[in-house]
Design an enzyme around this catalytic site. Structure first.
Site, PDB file in Angstrom:
ATOM      1  N   THR A 180       0.891  -1.208  -0.079  1.00 51.39           N
ATOM      2  CA  THR A 180       0.014   0.018   0.108  1.00 51.39           C
ATOM      3  C   THR A 180       0.802   1.166  -0.041  1.00 51.39           C
ATOM      4  O   THR A 180       0.423   2.459  -0.274  1.00 51.39           O
ATOM      5  CB  THR A 180      -0.882   0.056   1.236  1.00 51.39           C
ATOM      6  N   TYR A 184       7.256 -11.750   3.582  1.00 49.35           N
ATOM      7  CA  TYR A 184       6.161 -10.974   3.078  1.00 49.35           C
ATOM      8  C   TYR A 184       5.445 -11.983   1.828  1.00 49.35           C
ATOM      9  O   TYR A 184       5.997 -11.971   0.911  1.00 49.35           O
ATOM     10  CB  TYR A 184       6.212  -9.726   2.577  1.00 49.35           C
ATOM     11  N   LYS A 240       4.270 -12.644   7.308  1.00 48.59           N
ATOM     12  CA  LYS A 240       3.113 -12.063   7.078  1.00 48.59           C
ATOM     13  C   LYS A 240       2.289 -12.830   6.046  1.00 48.59           C
ATOM     14  O   LYS A 240       2.787 -13.020   4.856  1.00 48.59           O
ATOM     15  CB  LYS A 240       3.395 -10.588   6.398  1.00 48.59           C
TER      16      LYS A 240
END
Lengths: 298, 298
Positions: B44, B131, B159
């Site tokens: 993001t 990630y 994550k």
């Protein structure tokens, strides 16, 4: 200009630096093999991994060694402003055309992709090849979007993914694209294993990975198809089935083609950008066996 | 340090330049809201679209405005050498941890990805968050690969993507990951709509997109879960269903969160990197309605 055989050379790296000697040698080979065009910095040319500066230099080298063969240059990047920088640098380097795939990190909408092509064709005077490569971009072009983009002034060609092996299905696929784009926009097939099928199905161009490293092989198939000797093209393509099988088995063409170039002394070892490690030793042996058995060394 | 609420701010652009004023204001808000950590340059935060230089500067700004809150910095890039540059710059900037997704253009093998993490943990002294974001990287982590990577010294957290909505399935998913990684490696859930479910299923962390723009909301859910008030967390998450529905309907969170930030005056208009155009006017009206109806302005 956007017809016949367009050969896509690797951009070999050595210790994370573009290996200019082997890149220019690859381009020299393509010019000598009388390919119709050379596309530098395609997917196999690792464009996505290189900086704008490296790409500018590679474009200059390609034009300098192409001996008059038209050079197209891949300009794709995740950010539109970087695409425009690459387009301007390719033009300065003397490129004859631009290749543009809609690279993604965040998925793009059809309107995002249309605007990308609109922006590039507005900013550059060079003709643009629309590069549809869902295996790397994960963007799916609908036929309607092909049509919208192909209407833009400056669009010269569409590079489509592999066509179906079945001749009727291949023809139907190409016809369905031809129906929605202007006549002056050529259709080029990629996916080397389906190139003969694509050319038989009225594709105008073969955008060829293998042609960047083994141009004589790719030229033989292309010329047979251009002269209407479709069964000759199909026979030669069929003979190469063990090679296409390796593309599938080893997860795509770039690792196999890099291994071929390294095997033939055309690229230094470990010539792909990390984190792509390339093939294992045992996989490389398999590639070398196939190359030697098929007599593919030019 | 890799537990609780980690808030992911946008990196707003204005005319293709990082808008430092709004970025630092977003970071100030996060520090003031007492989030547990701030992850700059997540998906993001548009890390994939920015140059190494821009990312170095954003990391510096994040640390300068975090008021002592630990800052993690996204270092992913297509090329390993660029990842290492980003890691070194994040460390120089004072980051407390690194977030690394295996970005792809050419598909990567599990061994490629393992070597990427091995290389980074060898070169950097900062702890690393693995990630796993298949929606943008298109790389699928198998549990076995989680295990191999989590054993590397320097790996601090994983994550993971959204967990299933069904509580038992969510617990089974988290348990299956916990079973293959060392105890000291935390598991953090992303996919804001499933955050309460993930925390209830024993995730240690919420890596939160919405928390980067609306930190109080995200903190409320996280603190409820941390204090064992799982039904409070679930009730609040359920109340926000109209927001999560927009994430789905409008093709992912980044466009919606950017529209929220723009609606609330926290980012300039058109704050995403082109070619991502962001939401249309009518979509923005829908977002504004939902934000106002839910009373989400902090």
């Amino acid at each position: 200009m956007f017809t016949g055989l367009s050969a896509f050379p690797l951009t070999p790296l050595h210790h994370d630096t573009v290996h200019e000697e082997s890149f220019t040698r690859l381009v020299d080979r393509l010019a000598a093999a009388d390919v119709d065009s050379i596309t530098a910095l395609g997917s196999t040319g690792s464009y996505a991994y290189l900086t704008c500066e490296e790409r500018h230099r590679v474009a200059q080298l390609a034009v300098a060694h192409a001996a008059g063969t038209p050079v197209f240059v891949g300009i794709g990047a995740l950010r539109t402003s970087h695409v425009l920088t690459n387009a301007a640098n390719a033009e300065k380097a003397g490129a004859s055309g631009l290749l543009l795939a809609p690279m993604t990190y965040q998925p793009l909408t059809p309107d995002d992709v249309f605007e990308l092509f609109r922006t590039v064709t507005t900013h550059s005077s060079l003709p643009v090849i629309v590069y549809d490569n869902p295996g790397t971009t994960h963007f799916m072009f609908a036929p309607e979007l092909y049509g919208r983009i192909a209407e833009l002034p400056g669009i010269a060609s569409i590079k489509i993914p592999a066509v179906p092996a079945d001749p009727e299905q291949a023809q139907a696929r190409v016809r369905s694209i031809r129906a929605v784009i202007p006549d002056h926009v050529s259709i080029g097939v990629s996916g080397d294993a389906s190139a003969a099928a694509g050319l038989a199905a009225a594709c105008d161009t073969w955008y060829s990975v293998i042609g960047g490293t083994l141009p004589v092989l790719a030229r033989t198939i292309t010329r047979a198809a251009q002269e209407g000797r479709m069964s000759d093209a199909a026979t030669e393509a069929h003979r190469l089935a063990p090679l296409w099988d390796l593309f599938t088995e080893f997860g795509g063409s770039i690792r196999v083609v890099a291994a071929i170039a390294e095997h033939l002394g055309l690229a230094p070892s470990a010539s792909l950008p990390l984190p792509i490690q390339g093939l294992t030793e045992s996989q490389r042996h398999r590639v070398a066996e196939v190359i030697d058995e098929l007599g593919l060394d030019q």
